[in-house]
Design a protein around this motif. Structure first.
Motif, PDB file in Angstrom:
ATOM      1  N   PRO A   1     -32.304   6.247 -28.438  1.00  0.00           N
ATOM      2  CA  PRO A   1     -33.351   7.259 -28.408  1.00  0.00           C
ATOM      3  C   PRO A   1     -34.716   6.654 -28.703  1.00  0.00           C
ATOM      4  O   PRO A   1     -34.832   5.687 -29.457  1.00  0.00           O
TER       5      PRO A   1
ATOM      6  N   VAL B   1     -26.068   2.769 -22.385  1.00  0.00           N
ATOM      7  CA  VAL B   1     -26.944   3.895 -22.664  1.00  0.00           C
ATOM      8  C   VAL B   1     -28.128   3.381 -23.463  1.00  0.00           C
ATOM      9  O   VAL B   1     -28.090   2.298 -24.039  1.00  0.00           O
TER      10      VAL B   1
ATOM     11  N   THR C   1     -28.880  11.446 -27.425  1.00  0.00           N
ATOM     12  CA  THR C   1     -27.790  10.643 -26.886  1.00  0.00           C
ATOM     13  C   THR C   1     -26.629  10.536 -27.864  1.00  0.00           C
ATOM     14  O   THR C   1     -25.470  10.815 -27.524  1.00  0.00           O
TER      15      THR C   1
ATOM     16  N   ILE D   1     -29.982  12.999 -22.884  1.00  0.00           N
ATOM     17  CA  ILE D   1     -29.116  11.830 -23.067  1.00  0.00           C
ATOM     18  C   ILE D   1     -29.478  10.824 -21.980  1.00  0.00           C
ATOM     19  O   ILE D   1     -29.728  11.201 -20.833  1.00  0.00           O
ATOM     20  N   VAL D   2     -29.564   9.554 -22.348  1.00  0.00           N
ATOM     21  CA  VAL D   2     -29.881   8.504 -21.374  1.00  0.00           C
ATOM     22  C   VAL D   2     -28.614   7.724 -21.054  1.00  0.00           C
ATOM     23  O   VAL D   2     -27.960   7.181 -21.952  1.00  0.00           O
TER      24      VAL D   2
ATOM     25  N   GLN E   1     -37.133  11.002 -24.683  1.00  0.00           N
ATOM     26  CA  GLN E   1     -36.139  10.382 -23.809  1.00  0.00           C
ATOM     27  C   GLN E   1     -34.956   9.886 -24.630  1.00  0.00           C
ATOM     28  O   GLN E   1     -35.091   9.085 -25.550  1.00  0.00           O
ATOM     29  N   GLY E   2     -33.766  10.407 -24.327  1.00  0.00           N
ATOM     30  CA  GLY E   2     -32.566   9.994 -25.040  1.00  0.00           C
ATOM     31  C   GLY E   2     -32.472  10.492 -26.457  1.00  0.00           C
ATOM     32  O   GLY E   2     -31.639  10.010 -27.230  1.00  0.00           O
TER      33      GLY E   2
END
Length: 411
Positions: free
Chosen positions: A399, A396, A373, A71-72, A369-370
């Motif tokens: 993705p 945030v 999320t 999750i970012v 990355q993400g």
């Protein structure tokens, strides 16, 4: 369901690069739901660890971040901090390798974390123990190798201080952290008590090196110099053969005498320099030197066959390429090829330790990355509208969206 010994345990992973991800990967491999919280720029190792098709899944990142969700969150934003606090409320464990001052600035000191979730176990990976004068110094693997005495071992051996050419301190301390976390989980299960754990890199590596090499400093007063001369001797290295190198560890009398006979020098069995463990320790340089000329007349594989027959511990001195193709590793299935949506075929290193029910059963590819999320925010009770507004606010990150043939068609 994840399966595994740690199924049902949720770990909030606030770590990056190597030491923390090694610790949390161990927990993930054995069933924990590890949620990797990344800043908008992502874990540095996504790019630092080598090239990849997507630009964010370097080889090293792949090998330290399987079985995790990503999750970012931009922790500079209030919305992200609120989401993180909600996530921490659901956690059994929080692991961080941020410096304690940075954690405190975010309101995530040990006291702050206990306010959020009193039952949660916290593990702080730090460069230096917080009770000492180095507590505020930044630390990376090379810094710890030097401070912790690893470079001194090379200097003692061949006259030049050098680094072990891998992040050995990060790996070692990461695994120690995973041990401490599992101990804390066991204690909590037995007593109901949570814990705050400090795992310092410097102290752990100093203990790691000195337990091997305190030598005569182990006595009070000291009886001589530090160091195990047997392993510090310049001759303690792979031995050249006709076509490469071989590693031999003939330590007991039976092994040493068998080696002497195998190399055609049985008279050495009664040589006063080599006829006992103590004699060989006292004459370690001569003991190592006698092998150098004796093994040049045969290939490594020929010597391994001879030594195996004589029950002398010996093995190849692999290159990185030959290690990857080692027949035994193929036999036990250490490597497995998997298909990743952005990277294509990736070669995963499977779990080297075998058990019937400890490891997780649903393997998860290293995350983009993400990638998770939205999924994680939904689990925390955010509605689709909440999530959309949060994405729009920039709190945030969306993705990562891989470029595919279909997306190119619609571009």
């Amino acid at each position: 369901m994840a399966g595994g010994a740690l199924e049902g345990i949720r770990v909030v992973d606030l770590t990056s690069v190597v030491v923390g991800p090694v610790a949390t990967m161990f927990l993930a491999d054995y069933g924990a739901d590890v949620i990797k919280v990344e800043a908008p720029g992502g874990d540095l190792l996504r790019k630092l660890g080598g090239a990849s098709k997507s630009g964010q899944l370097s080889p090293k990142f792949l090998h330290f971040n399987r079985n995790k969700r990503s999750i970012v969150l931009d922790l500079k934003q209030a919305e992200s901090m609120a989401a993180l606090r909600r996530l921490l409320e659901t956690a059994d464990v929080c692991v961080s390798n941020m410096r304690p001052k940075a954690m405190a600035k975010l309101g995530l000191s040990i006291e702050g974390l206990r306010e959020i979730n009193p039952a949660m176990i916290y593990c702080g990976l730090v460069g230096f123990g917080q009770g000492g004068r180095y507590r505020s110094k930044p630390a990376y693997d090379g810094i710890i190798q030097g401070a912790g005495g690893l470079t001194a071992i090379f200097e003692k051996s061949d006259g030049e201080p050098r680094f072990v050419p891998m992040t050995i301190a990060d790996h070692t301390v990461g695994l120690i952290a995973s041990q401490m976390i599992t101990l804390a989980l066991y204690k909590r299960q037995m007593t109901g008590a949570s814990d705050a754990i400090e795992v310092p890199m410097f102290e752990n590596m100093a203990a790691f090196v000195l337990s091997e090499h305190m030598g005569q400093l182990s006595f009070d007063p000291p009886r001589g110099e530090p160091g195990d001369l047997r392993v510090l001797d310049a001759g303690a290295k792979p031995v050249a053969t006709k076509d490469g190198h071989i590693c031999i560890s003939a330590n007991t009398d039976a092994q040493a005498f068998a080696m002497f006979r195998a190399i055609g020098q049985p008279d050495l069995c009664v040589d006063a320099r080599f006829n006992s463990v103590k004699a060989r320790y006292d004459n370690v340089s001569a003991y190592f030197a006698l092998r150098e000329s004796a093994l040049l007349n045969k290939t490594t594989s020929e010597w391994i066959e001879i030594f195996d027959e004589a029950d002398v511990p010996a093995g190849p001195s692999h290159t990185l390429e030959s290690l990857f193709h080692d027949e035994h590793l193929n036999d036990v299935g250490l490597f497995q090829t998997r298909i990743h949506p952005t990277e294509g075929g990736i070669v995963d290193i499977t779990l080297p330790n075998k058990s019937q029910a400890l490891a997780r059963t649903n393997y998860m590819l290293p995350p983009l990355q993400g990638e998770h999320t939205r999924e994680i925010l939904t689990e925390l009770g955010y509605t689709a509208a909440d999530i959309d507004s949060t994405f729009v606010s920039g709190s945030v990150a969306e993705p990562y969206a891989p470029v595919t043939k279909d997306t190119l068609k619609h571009a």
